[in-house]
Motif scaffolding. Structure first.
Motif, PDB file in Angstrom:
ATOM      1  N   LYS A  92       0.829  -1.209   0.000  1.00 37.05           N
ATOM      2  CA  LYS A  92       0.000   0.000   0.000  1.00 37.05           C
ATOM      3  C   LYS A  92       0.863   1.258   0.000  1.00 37.05           C
ATOM      4  O   LYS A  92       0.537   2.251  -0.648  1.00 37.05           O
ATOM      5  N   GLN A  93       1.971   1.195   0.722  1.00 38.30           N
ATOM      6  CA  GLN A  93       2.882   2.345   0.739  1.00 38.30           C
ATOM      7  C   GLN A  93       3.437   2.587  -0.655  1.00 38.30           C
ATOM      8  O   GLN A  93       3.500   3.728  -1.115  1.00 38.30           O
ATOM      9  N   ARG A  94       3.811   1.522  -1.343  1.00 37.78           N
ATOM     10  CA  ARG A  94       4.345   1.659  -2.702  1.00 37.78           C
ATOM     11  C   ARG A  94       3.287   2.211  -3.653  1.00 37.78           C
ATOM     12  O   ARG A  94       3.574   3.075  -4.477  1.00 37.78           O
ATOM     13  N   LEU A  95       2.059   1.724  -3.544  1.00 32.99           N
ATOM     14  CA  LEU A  95       0.981   2.255  -4.382  1.00 32.99           C
ATOM     15  C   LEU A  95       0.740   3.734  -4.081  1.00 32.99           C
ATOM     16  O   LEU A  95       0.474   4.522  -4.990  1.00 32.99           O
ATOM     17  N   GLN A  97       3.030   5.853  -3.107  1.00 36.60           N
ATOM     18  CA  GLN A  97       4.127   6.593  -3.734  1.00 36.60           C
ATOM     19  C   GLN A  97       3.827   6.824  -5.214  1.00 36.60           C
ATOM     20  O   GLN A  97       4.036   7.919  -5.739  1.00 36.60           O
ATOM     21  N   TRP A  98       3.336   5.784  -5.884  1.00 35.44           N
ATOM     22  CA  TRP A  98       3.022   5.928  -7.306  1.00 35.44           C
ATOM     23  C   TRP A  98       1.856   6.885  -7.524  1.00 35.44           C
ATOM     24  O   TRP A  98       1.856   7.646  -8.480  1.00 35.44           O
ATOM     25  N   SER A  99       0.891   6.852  -6.639  1.00 35.79           N
ATOM     26  CA  SER A  99      -0.234   7.773  -6.752  1.00 35.79           C
ATOM     27  C   SER A  99       0.245   9.216  -6.608  1.00 35.79           C
ATOM     28  O   SER A  99      -0.191  10.102  -7.341  1.00 35.79           O
ATOM     29  N   TRP A 105      -3.795   5.260 -12.304  1.00 35.72           N
ATOM     30  CA  TRP A 105      -4.300   3.897 -12.098  1.00 35.72           C
ATOM     31  C   TRP A 105      -4.116   3.449 -10.642  1.00 35.72           C
ATOM     32  O   TRP A 105      -4.867   2.623 -10.151  1.00 35.72           O
ATOM     33  N   ALA A 106      -3.086   3.994  -9.974  1.00 35.56           N
ATOM     34  CA  ALA A 106      -2.825   3.582  -8.589  1.00 35.56           C
ATOM     35  C   ALA A 106      -3.935   4.072  -7.656  1.00 35.56           C
ATOM     36  O   ALA A 106      -4.288   3.391  -6.703  1.00 35.56           O
ATOM     37  N   GLY A 107      -4.517   5.226  -7.960  1.00 31.47           N
ATOM     38  CA  GLY A 107      -5.599   5.760  -7.136  1.00 31.47           C
ATOM     39  C   GLY A 107      -5.203   5.850  -5.670  1.00 31.47           C
ATOM     40  O   GLY A 107      -4.035   6.057  -5.329  1.00 31.47           O
ATOM     41  N   SER A 108      -6.175   5.666  -4.807  1.00 35.54           N
ATOM     42  CA  SER A 108      -5.915   5.674  -3.370  1.00 35.54           C
ATOM     43  C   SER A 108      -5.460   4.288  -2.935  1.00 35.54           C
ATOM     44  O   SER A 108      -6.056   3.289  -3.343  1.00 35.54           O
ATOM     45  N   ALA A 166       5.263  -4.992 -12.593  1.00 36.18           N
ATOM     46  CA  ALA A 166       6.508  -4.898 -11.818  1.00 36.18           C
ATOM     47  C   ALA A 166       6.300  -3.852 -10.724  1.00 36.18           C
ATOM     48  O   ALA A 166       6.262  -2.656 -10.993  1.00 36.18           O
ATOM     49  N   LEU A 167       6.136  -4.306  -9.501  1.00 37.92           N
ATOM     50  CA  LEU A 167       5.864  -3.426  -8.362  1.00 37.92           C
ATOM     51  C   LEU A 167       7.196  -3.119  -7.687  1.00 37.92           C
ATOM     52  O   LEU A 167       7.695  -3.902  -6.887  1.00 37.92           O
ATOM     53  N   HIS A 168       7.786  -2.003  -8.032  1.00 36.39           N
ATOM     54  CA  HIS A 168       9.124  -1.656  -7.550  1.00 36.39           C
ATOM     55  C   HIS A 168       9.151  -0.256  -6.974  1.00 36.39           C
ATOM     56  O   HIS A 168       8.220   0.525  -7.151  1.00 36.39           O
ATOM     57  N   GLU A 169      10.233   0.047  -6.282  1.00 39.90           N
ATOM     58  CA  GLU A 169      10.385   1.383  -5.716  1.00 39.90           C
ATOM     59  C   GLU A 169      10.517   2.402  -6.843  1.00 39.90           C
ATOM     60  O   GLU A 169      11.046   2.090  -7.914  1.00 39.90           O
ATOM     61  N   PRO A 170      10.018   3.623  -6.626  1.00 41.15           N
ATOM     62  CA  PRO A 170      10.082   4.632  -7.690  1.00 41.15           C
ATOM     63  C   PRO A 170      11.503   4.952  -8.154  1.00 41.15           C
ATOM     64  O   PRO A 170      11.702   5.349  -9.301  1.00 41.15           O
TER      65      PRO A 170
END
Length: 198
Positions: A92-95, A97-99, A105-108, A166-170
């Motif tokens: 959730k933290q990664r999502l 960051q992307w938001s 698409w990442a939304g909340s 690919a769920l990675h750090e920004p």
């Protein structure tokens, strides 16, 4: 008009006026008469009284129509094999960051229902058939390539998805780890690893 007719009309009008005056006096007398209490045996039952009279409390207001919250979007995340340290909070933290970076698409992060699963989980094939959104957690360790490739290989051997985000750090660079992992997944495992455009 004859005098008899005129006299008859006057008498009729006078009679009407007297009736009205008598009726008005009767009404006035009724309104001035003192109110006498009604015996309890003659009082109307409580069920016949209006709700406002029967209870001293104000009546509740009908609740406003509330729209139910949108259902959560399920996201299944394959973590590193045998490490078991990946948590929903990390995803959730990664999502989040992307938001923050503008990925619509990442939304909340709260709109996602996160499920973390091992790449060698026995139920992986069944879950793959039931769910469409899959991601691979990519860490930024020194040996990340070997760990992530092993996780992808195990997932494919256990009937895992052929397409993952690919769920990675920004801050992980596209050149290097991400592009090499994507090429290896496509060439050796027939797996499409989706990388986000910059």
């Amino acid at each position: 008009m004859s005098q008899d007719q005129a006299a008859g009309l006057r008498q009729w009008a006078d009679a009407q006026r007297m009736k009205q005056e008598q009726g008005g006096e009767e009404l006035a007398e009724e309104s001035l008469a003192p109110m006498t209490p009604v015996p309890a045996s003659q009082a109307a039952p409580e069920s016949e009284l209006s709700p406002e009279v029967s209870s001293g409390a104000p009546q509740p207001i009908a609740p406003l129509a509330i729209t139910p919250p949108a259902p959560l979007k399920p996201l299944w995340v394959i973590g590193p094999a045998g490490r078991g340290t990946l948590t929903r909070a990390q995803v959730k933290q990664r999502l989040g960051q992307w938001s923050t970076l503008g990925r619509k698409w990442a939304g909340s992060p709260e709109a996602w229902e996160i499920h973390v699963i091992d790449p060698d989980a026995p139920e992986l094939a069944r879950l793959t058939a039931q769910h469409a959104r899959w991601a691979l957690w990519i860490s930024s360790d020194a040996d990340a390539f070997a760990q992530m490739y092993r996780a992808l290989r195990l997932a494919r051997e256990h009937g895992g998805p052929q397409r993952l985000l690919a769920l990675h750090e920004p801050n992980v660079r596209r050149q290097g780890l991400l592009s090499n992992l994507r090429a290896a997944a496509a060439s050796y495992l027939a797996t499409d690893l989706l990388l986000l455009a910059r």
